[in-house]
Enzyme design. Sequence first.
Site, PDB file in Angstrom:
ATOM      1  N   HIS A   1       0.803  -1.228   0.000  1.00 52.73           N
ATOM      2  CA  HIS A   1       0.000   0.000   0.000  1.00 52.73           C
ATOM      3  C   HIS A   1       0.833   1.275   0.000  1.00 52.73           C
ATOM      4  CE1 HIS A   1       0.100   0.862   4.463  1.00 52.73           C
ATOM      5  NE2 HIS A   1       0.223  -0.433   4.565  1.00 52.73           N
TER       6      HIS A   1
ATOM      7  N   ASP B   1       6.006   1.792   6.778  1.00 54.74           N
ATOM      8  CA  ASP B   1       4.732   1.100   6.575  1.00 54.74           C
ATOM      9  C   ASP B   1       3.917   1.959   5.616  1.00 54.74           C
ATOM     10  OD1 ASP B   1       2.276  -0.119   6.726  1.00 54.74           O
ATOM     11  OD2 ASP B   1       1.862   0.502   8.779  1.00 54.74           O
TER      12      ASP B   1
ATOM     13  N   GLU C   1      -5.318   1.313   2.584  1.00 54.73           N
ATOM     14  CA  GLU C   1      -5.052   0.207   3.508  1.00 54.73           C
ATOM     15  C   GLU C   1      -5.160   0.629   4.958  1.00 54.73           C
ATOM     16  OE1 GLU C   1      -3.014  -2.645   6.095  1.00 54.73           O
ATOM     17  OE2 GLU C   1      -2.560  -0.528   5.855  1.00 54.73           O
ATOM     18  N   GLU C   2      -4.663   1.817   5.273  1.00 55.76           N
ATOM     19  CA  GLU C   2      -4.589   2.211   6.690  1.00 55.76           C
ATOM     20  C   GLU C   2      -5.965   2.381   7.326  1.00 55.76           C
ATOM     21  OE1 GLU C   2      -2.150   1.969   8.532  1.00 55.76           O
ATOM     22  OE2 GLU C   2      -0.311   2.272   7.390  1.00 55.76           O
TER      23      GLU C   2
ATOM     24  N   ASP D   1       3.696  -6.393   3.514  1.00 53.20           N
ATOM     25  CA  ASP D   1       3.500  -5.311   4.482  1.00 53.20           C
ATOM     26  C   ASP D   1       4.448  -5.551   5.649  1.00 53.20           C
ATOM     27  OD1 ASP D   1       2.493  -3.053   5.766  1.00 53.20           O
ATOM     28  OD2 ASP D   1       0.400  -3.544   5.309  1.00 53.20           O
TER      29      ASP D   1
ATOM     30  N   HIS E   1       4.020   2.446  13.244  1.00 51.08           N
ATOM     31  CA  HIS E   1       3.042   3.520  13.447  1.00 51.08           C
ATOM     32  C   HIS E   1       3.551   4.544  14.464  1.00 51.08           C
ATOM     33  CE1 HIS E   1      -0.835   1.713  11.527  1.00 51.08           C
ATOM     34  NE2 HIS E   1       0.219   1.640  10.738  1.00 51.08           N
TER      35      HIS E   1
HETATM   36 ZN   LIG Z   1       0.864  -1.304   6.382  1.00 47.20          ZN
END
Ligand SMILES: [Zn+2]
Length: 357
Positions: A74, A191, A225-226, A246, A326
């Site tokens: 993503h 990410d 995606e998030e 991922d 994150h």
């Molecule tokens: Zn991700």
Amino acid sequence: MDKLPSIDEPHLMEFLSGLLNTPSPTGFAQRAIDYIEKSLAEFSFIQVSRTRKGSLLAIWPGASNDAPRAVTAHADTLGAMVKEIKSNGRLKMSAIGGFVWNTVEGEGCTVFTSDGRHYRGSILLTEASSHVHGKHVAETKREDETLEVRLDALTSSASDTRGLGISVGDFIAFDPRLEITNGFVRSRHLDDKACVACVVAAIKSLSDAGLQPAQTTSFLFSNYEEVGHGAAAGIPSDVVELLAVDMAAVGEGQSSDEFHPSICVKDSGGPYHHSFSQKLRKLADEYEISYKVDIYPYYGSDGEAYWRAGGDVAVALIGPGIDASHNYERTHFQSLEGTTQWVAAYLLSEMMPGENS
Ligand SMILES: [Zn+2]
């Protein structure tokens, strides 16, 4: 087993740096999608299109087409939107994606207005100065109400800020703060930009060596995606396997680390497809790619998004180990290299679904 084609490391790192420096919060990821599309243009044999949802679909015809495959990563990232313009001219935010405010406190950011302007700013506590607010600064709970964007523009009222062209719904991108040292790559949004870079590097390694995938392969670079539904649409319906690429979650109790790729066998959405995962493990063993097997406790992927949307495919998940996910993330080049090799090995693999279940 033949050796895998070599990876163009400078190209991988250059592509990754450019992508990390391209703001792309979910809902506003088109710049990153454009960037990926541009970089795929050198592969004339890959047919590229946009889905109506805005993701990028790249199809590479394989030696066979009797069991077509898909690979997804993503392009969207965490971010925020302007929720409200405050009476002091600063901005209240609404978070995009699953993160806690502590992880972006103090970060620089860019606000994109709907008329195409952008402004710099920073994310701060509403009561940020310890000289003014004392121990209150340490004790304040970080939440929507206690954080704001301080704009680097002349404004001290809501109308001043509106005069800048800023309004509710404008996107806010957090600075990636990319730094590469001793093989470590430290940046926000590894990410999943690290994985996009690995997938593109795997394509390039095959292409540079004059190879093609064993099966026709669709690469979906998703853009939602998030928030949980990125690859829910966009995978061609004849695909039999979906490899989601991922990041692996690194931390206490996890077997993943920053130096190896990982295969996730279970996350919040339950177990991944066992025989497909076994096939990937066997491939890694054959090519001597060392990897970790892991379970991610609070995690979901685009593979599961497609399953939930009704996708009738085998799904597996691999990716590089990302420390402090994150948050202010970090990985090491070894992890990117291993992931790229694994994706390349999969593209070249003749192994059919269920062959070693
Ligand atoms: Zn991700």
